[in-house]
Design a protein around this motif. Structure first.
Motif, PDB file in Angstrom:
ATOM      1  N   PHE A  66       0.838  -1.194   0.000  1.00 29.56           N
ATOM      2  CA  PHE A  66       0.000   0.000   0.000  1.00 29.56           C
ATOM      3  C   PHE A  66       0.873   1.245   0.000  1.00 29.56           C
ATOM      4  CE2 PHE A  66      -3.075  -3.068   1.522  1.00 29.56           C
ATOM      5  CZ  PHE A  66      -4.253  -2.641   0.927  1.00 29.56           C
ATOM      6  N   ASN A  67       0.467   2.243  -0.792  1.00 32.02           N
ATOM      7  CA  ASN A  67       1.102   3.561  -0.788  1.00 32.02           C
ATOM      8  C   ASN A  67       0.029   4.609  -0.519  1.00 32.02           C
ATOM      9  OD1 ASN A  67       3.845   2.784  -1.478  1.00 32.02           O
ATOM     10  ND2 ASN A  67       3.022   2.260  -3.490  1.00 32.02           N
ATOM     11  N   TRP A  68       0.434   5.704   0.168  1.00 35.45           N
ATOM     12  CA  TRP A  68      -0.553   6.654   0.666  1.00 35.45           C
ATOM     13  C   TRP A  68      -0.192   8.095   0.359  1.00 35.45           C
ATOM     14  CZ3 TRP A  68      -5.003   4.757   2.165  1.00 35.45           C
ATOM     15  CH2 TRP A  68      -5.052   3.423   2.541  1.00 35.45           C
ATOM     16  N   ILE A  69      -1.211   8.927   0.307  1.00 37.10           N
ATOM     17  CA  ILE A  69      -1.149  10.384   0.220  1.00 37.10           C
ATOM     18  C   ILE A  69      -0.519  10.849  -1.100  1.00 37.10           C
ATOM     19  CG2 ILE A  69      -0.499  12.524   1.357  1.00 37.10           C
ATOM     20  CD1 ILE A  69      -2.343  10.719   3.042  1.00 37.10           C
ATOM     21  N   GLU A  70      -1.386  11.322  -1.991  1.00 33.38           N
ATOM     22  CA  GLU A  70      -0.939  11.875  -3.276  1.00 33.38           C
ATOM     23  C   GLU A  70      -0.022  10.902  -4.023  1.00 33.38           C
ATOM     24  OE1 GLU A  70      -2.035  14.875  -4.597  1.00 33.38           O
ATOM     25  OE2 GLU A  70      -3.421  14.718  -2.908  1.00 33.38           O
ATOM     26  N   VAL A  71      -0.509   9.686  -4.214  1.00 26.06           N
ATOM     27  CA  VAL A  71       0.274   8.648  -4.881  1.00 26.06           C
ATOM     28  C   VAL A  71       0.190   8.820  -6.399  1.00 26.06           C
ATOM     29  CG1 VAL A  71       0.644   6.182  -5.150  1.00 26.06           C
ATOM     30  CG2 VAL A  71      -0.237   7.080  -2.979  1.00 26.06           C
TER      31      VAL A  71
ATOM     32  N   LYS B  55      -3.155  11.476  -9.413  1.00 24.75           N
ATOM     33  CA  LYS B  55      -2.716  11.063  -8.087  1.00 24.75           C
ATOM     34  C   LYS B  55      -3.915  10.611  -7.263  1.00 24.75           C
ATOM     35  CE  LYS B  55       1.336  14.083  -7.925  1.00 24.75           C
ATOM     36  NZ  LYS B  55       2.032  15.166  -7.198  1.00 24.75           N
ATOM     37  N   ALA B  56      -3.694   9.586  -6.438  1.00 23.88           N
ATOM     38  CA  ALA B  56      -4.763   9.027  -5.604  1.00 23.88           C
ATOM     39  C   ALA B  56      -4.398   9.196  -4.132  1.00 23.88           C
ATOM     40  CB  ALA B  56      -4.970   7.553  -5.930  1.00 23.88           C
ATOM     41  N   ASP B  57      -5.405   9.132  -3.273  1.00 28.23           N
ATOM     42  CA  ASP B  57      -5.157   9.177  -1.827  1.00 28.23           C
ATOM     43  C   ASP B  57      -4.488   7.907  -1.335  1.00 28.23           C
ATOM     44  OD1 ASP B  57      -6.233  11.710  -1.579  1.00 28.23           O
ATOM     45  OD2 ASP B  57      -8.254  10.992  -1.154  1.00 28.23           O
ATOM     46  N   GLY B  58      -4.744   6.795  -2.027  1.00 32.59           N
ATOM     47  CA  GLY B  58      -4.129   5.534  -1.647  1.00 32.59           C
ATOM     48  C   GLY B  58      -4.232   4.538  -2.785  1.00 32.59           C
ATOM     49  N   VAL B  59      -3.311   3.598  -2.837  1.00 36.83           N
ATOM     50  CA  VAL B  59      -3.340   2.582  -3.880  1.00 36.83           C
ATOM     51  C   VAL B  59      -2.673   1.316  -3.367  1.00 36.83           C
ATOM     52  CG1 VAL B  59      -1.159   3.292  -4.924  1.00 36.83           C
ATOM     53  CG2 VAL B  59      -2.875   2.153  -6.329  1.00 36.83           C
ATOM     54  N   LEU B  60      -3.199   0.164  -3.793  1.00 38.63           N
ATOM     55  CA  LEU B  60      -2.603  -1.128  -3.467  1.00 38.63           C
ATOM     56  C   LEU B  60      -2.025  -1.737  -4.727  1.00 38.63           C
ATOM     57  CD1 LEU B  60      -3.944  -4.053  -1.349  1.00 38.63           C
ATOM     58  CD2 LEU B  60      -3.473  -4.446  -3.759  1.00 38.63           C
ATOM     59  N   LYS B  61      -0.787  -2.186  -4.613  1.00 40.71           N
ATOM     60  CA  LYS B  61      -0.141  -2.896  -5.711  1.00 40.71           C
ATOM     61  C   LYS B  61       0.083  -4.345  -5.306  1.00 40.71           C
ATOM     62  CE  LYS B  61       2.453   0.938  -7.794  1.00 40.71           C
ATOM     63  NZ  LYS B  61       3.799   1.402  -8.215  1.00 40.71           N
ATOM     64  N   VAL B  62       0.056  -5.228  -6.292  1.00 40.89           N
ATOM     65  CA  VAL B  62       0.365  -6.634  -6.053  1.00 40.89           C
ATOM     66  C   VAL B  62       1.797  -6.904  -6.507  1.00 40.89           C
ATOM     67  CG1 VAL B  62      -2.012  -7.448  -6.115  1.00 40.89           C
ATOM     68  CG2 VAL B  62      -0.758  -7.190  -8.252  1.00 40.89           C
ATOM     69  N   SER B  63       2.207  -8.155  -6.410  1.00 38.07           N
ATOM     70  CA  SER B  63       3.609  -8.511  -6.630  1.00 38.07           C
ATOM     71  C   SER B  63       4.106  -8.185  -8.035  1.00 38.07           C
ATOM     72  CB  SER B  63       3.826  -9.997  -6.338  1.00 38.07           C
ATOM     73  OG  SER B  63       2.929 -10.789  -7.097  1.00 38.07           O
ATOM     74  N   ASN B  64       3.207  -8.123  -9.036  1.00 33.77           N
ATOM     75  CA  ASN B  64       3.635  -7.787 -10.397  1.00 33.77           C
ATOM     76  C   ASN B  64       3.680  -6.282 -10.631  1.00 33.77           C
ATOM     77  OD1 ASN B  64       0.939  -7.169 -10.484  1.00 33.77           O
ATOM     78  ND2 ASN B  64       0.428  -8.555 -12.163  1.00 33.77           N
ATOM     79  N   ASN B  65       3.542  -5.515  -9.544  1.00 30.03           N
ATOM     80  CA  ASN B  65       3.623  -4.046  -9.552  1.00 30.03           C
ATOM     81  C   ASN B  65       2.428  -3.393 -10.236  1.00 30.03           C
ATOM     82  OD1 ASN B  65       5.163  -1.848  -8.547  1.00 30.03           O
ATOM     83  ND2 ASN B  65       5.839  -1.343 -10.622  1.00 30.03           N
ATOM     84  N   LYS B  66       1.351  -4.142 -10.422  1.00 30.25           N
ATOM     85  CA  LYS B  66       0.126  -3.582 -11.002  1.00 30.25           C
ATOM     86  C   LYS B  66      -0.748  -3.003  -9.896  1.00 30.25           C
ATOM     87  CE  LYS B  66       0.796  -4.650 -15.362  1.00 30.25           C
ATOM     88  NZ  LYS B  66       0.918  -3.610 -16.410  1.00 30.25           N
TER      89      LYS B  66
END
Length: 522
Positions: free
Chosen positions: A309-314, A335-346
């Motif tokens: 997970f990455n947060w704040i103006e991603v 830019k998003a407030d938060g985003v989840l990436k999986v192992s393939n970086n998607k």
């Protein structure tokens, strides 16, 4: 009113299985139960238990069970599972408007917009008209058991019955159920994702979205159920008092479950913040995100290492990808407030927080709802670009997820590519974040939402594996043919997809006139 149903339950169900929650569920299965009738049902359950106990034919086990049920009646009716039952019943009624008549965006609605662009409520009012009764009947009464009549037609000839004249509905077993409320405005759950009427007008060309009169996105699908052992553990923890909570929440299952560990982390963190008093609701969006939203997803990341997970103006890679493919693309919100990436970086999960708990602005909510749809669509396109030559029928179960936090409510939705140039958006679950220990039972629905998300992500891994093992297609439509991306955000409203557009397009590599981007994706 409900005594015959309860008595039937007592006669047909083994006494060892008698519980208040099972009686409620049995009653709901036998009649049209409403939240307004819960107090009446509660009284009828107690009366039925007392009356059944007087039966001289009862054996000792039945008598003992009835005594226990009566002695713990009030406590049982206040249990977490009963509160959850009532809450879900209320939510079902609000979502369905009490009469189960939903409102789906379709071509009829779009035609109405094109004629004069009325408001969502006006369109819904036109769409929900039903054939009126004969003129003589219209002049004498308003029938509560029929669907809503159109109040715009002959309003002065409508005559409501008094409460004493309303007839009860007869059930097959002889019991009676009060009629449903009849109303023009559909009651909806507050603080749900909402779109502007103009957005709905053009989104309908490439998206299927279920909405109501107020343009609120409606819930469509059922969720995966938390495993029974974890749910029982949650009932125990969420029913515990403050003095023993910390000890109870750290008791593991044998064998333990990954999701229970996530629940433990979240609940322990919440208890450490809220044990001394309610949390502050009057905070800004950034502080709200960091203190209340981030811990939920960090708990997932601590157990499932493959999720990041990455947060704040991603900065969103999927939108950068689109801009690299189409340099003239004019989307500025990247830019998003938060985003989840999986192992393939998607990027698979996109998160937007629409203000603080008490500082929600309708315009901000609508903009974030539409922004999430764009983010999730580009995320799905980015994900599917690795499978452009595959059969598109095999990608229908692949999706990206959207999480929008509005006030104290969190809503989970997903987007899928279901046919050529057409996506479907489905709302999965919404839940309210608690702000004090006294409302900690609200975490049960938060955990249902998180479990639905985790189950979906795990299922997605399997779907992508199956897709990778399928052969590329030859001579039939491919994923490349199905994907749609607008030529520009500015032109989104005017884009129309027609089969003959491909023949009328410009040379490959240049912009066509209203052509779907799917024809240009390399």
């Amino acid at each position: 009113m409900f005594e015959s149903i309860v008595t039937e339950y007592l006669k047909n169900i083994e006494c060892r299985d008698w519980t208040i929650i099972s009686i409620l569920e049995h009653t709901k299965s036998k009649c049209r139960l409403h939240v307004d009738s819960i107090d009446v049902l509660k009284d009828d359950i107690y009366t039925s238990l007392r009356r059944y106990k007087k039966n001289s034919d009862n054996n000792i086990n039945v008598t003992n069970k009835l005594s226990k049920c009566l002695s713990t009646f009030e406590r049982s009716f206040s249990a977490v599972e009963v509160k959850e039952f009532i809450h879900k019943l209320r939510e079902e009624q609000e979502e369905c408007g009490f009469d189960t008549n939903g409102y789906r965006t379709n071509q009829t609605v779009i035609d109405e917009y094109k004629k004069g662009e009325p408001s969502c409520s006006e369109v819904a009012s036109r769409k929900n008209k039903v054939e009126t009764k004969s003129s003589s009947e219209e002049e004498t009464e308003f029938d509560y058991e029929e669907t809503d009549l159109d109040y715009n037609e002959k309003p002065n000839k409508m005559k409501k019955r008094s409460k004493n004249d309303i007839e009860m509905r007869n059930n097959d077993d002889g019991s009676k159920t009060p009629p449903s409320r009849s109303q023009n405005t559909v009651m909806t759950t507050p603080q749900k994702p909402i779109l502007s009427a103009n957005s709905i007008k053009y989104l309908d060309k490439h998206f299927s979205i279920d909405i109501n009169q107020q343009c609120v996105i409606m819930k469509e699908i059922k969720i995966n159920i938390i495993p029974g052992s974890v749910r029982d553990w949650l009932y125990t923890v969420l029913s515990s008092g403050k003095d023993v909570f910390k000890n109870v929440v750290m008791v593991p299952l044998i064998p333990d479950h990954q999701f229970r560990k996530i629940c433990e982390i979240i609940l322990y963190d919440f208890f450490s913040m809220a044990s001394d008093g309610p949390l502050n609701r009057h905070i800004g969006e950034r502080k709200y995100t960091v203190e209340r939203i981030v811990p939920l997803f960090k708990a997932i990341q601590s157990i499932y290492k493959e999720y990041i997970f990455n947060w704040i103006e991603v900065q969103l890679d999927c939108i950068k990808e689109v801009k690299m493919l189409f340099p003239e693309f004019d989307l500025t919100l990247n830019k998003a407030d938060g985003v989840l990436k999986v192992s393939n970086n998607k990027e698979i999960v996109f998160i937007e927080v629409s203000g603080g708990p008490e500082s929600t602005v309708p315009k901000h909510v609508k903009e974030d709802s539409e922004k999430l749809i764009k983010e999730a669509m580009f995320g799905l396109v980015s994900l599917l670009r690795d499978y452009l030559d595959k059969n598109p029928e095999n990608v229908k179960n692949i999706c990206t997820y959207m999480v929008q936090i509005i006030g104290d409510r969190m809503t989970l939705s997903k987007i899928q590519l279901v046919k050529k140039h057409f996506y479907i958006i489905s709302q999965i679950k919404s839940a309210i974040l608690p702000f004090s220990f006294n409302e900690i039972e609200k975490f049960l629905e938060i955990f249902e939402l998180l479990y639905a998300l985790i189950s979906g992500l795990e299922g997605q891994i399997n779907e992508l594996k199956k897709l990778a093992f399928t052969n590329s297609t030859d001579g039939v439509p491919t994923v490349r043919d199905w994907i749609w991306v607008p030529e520009s955000m500015a032109e989104w409203e005017s884009i129309e997809i027609r089969e003959n557009n491909v023949e009328q397009s410009k040379a490959p590599g240049t912009l066509g006139n209203g052509i779907a981007r799917s024809t240009l994706i390399p």
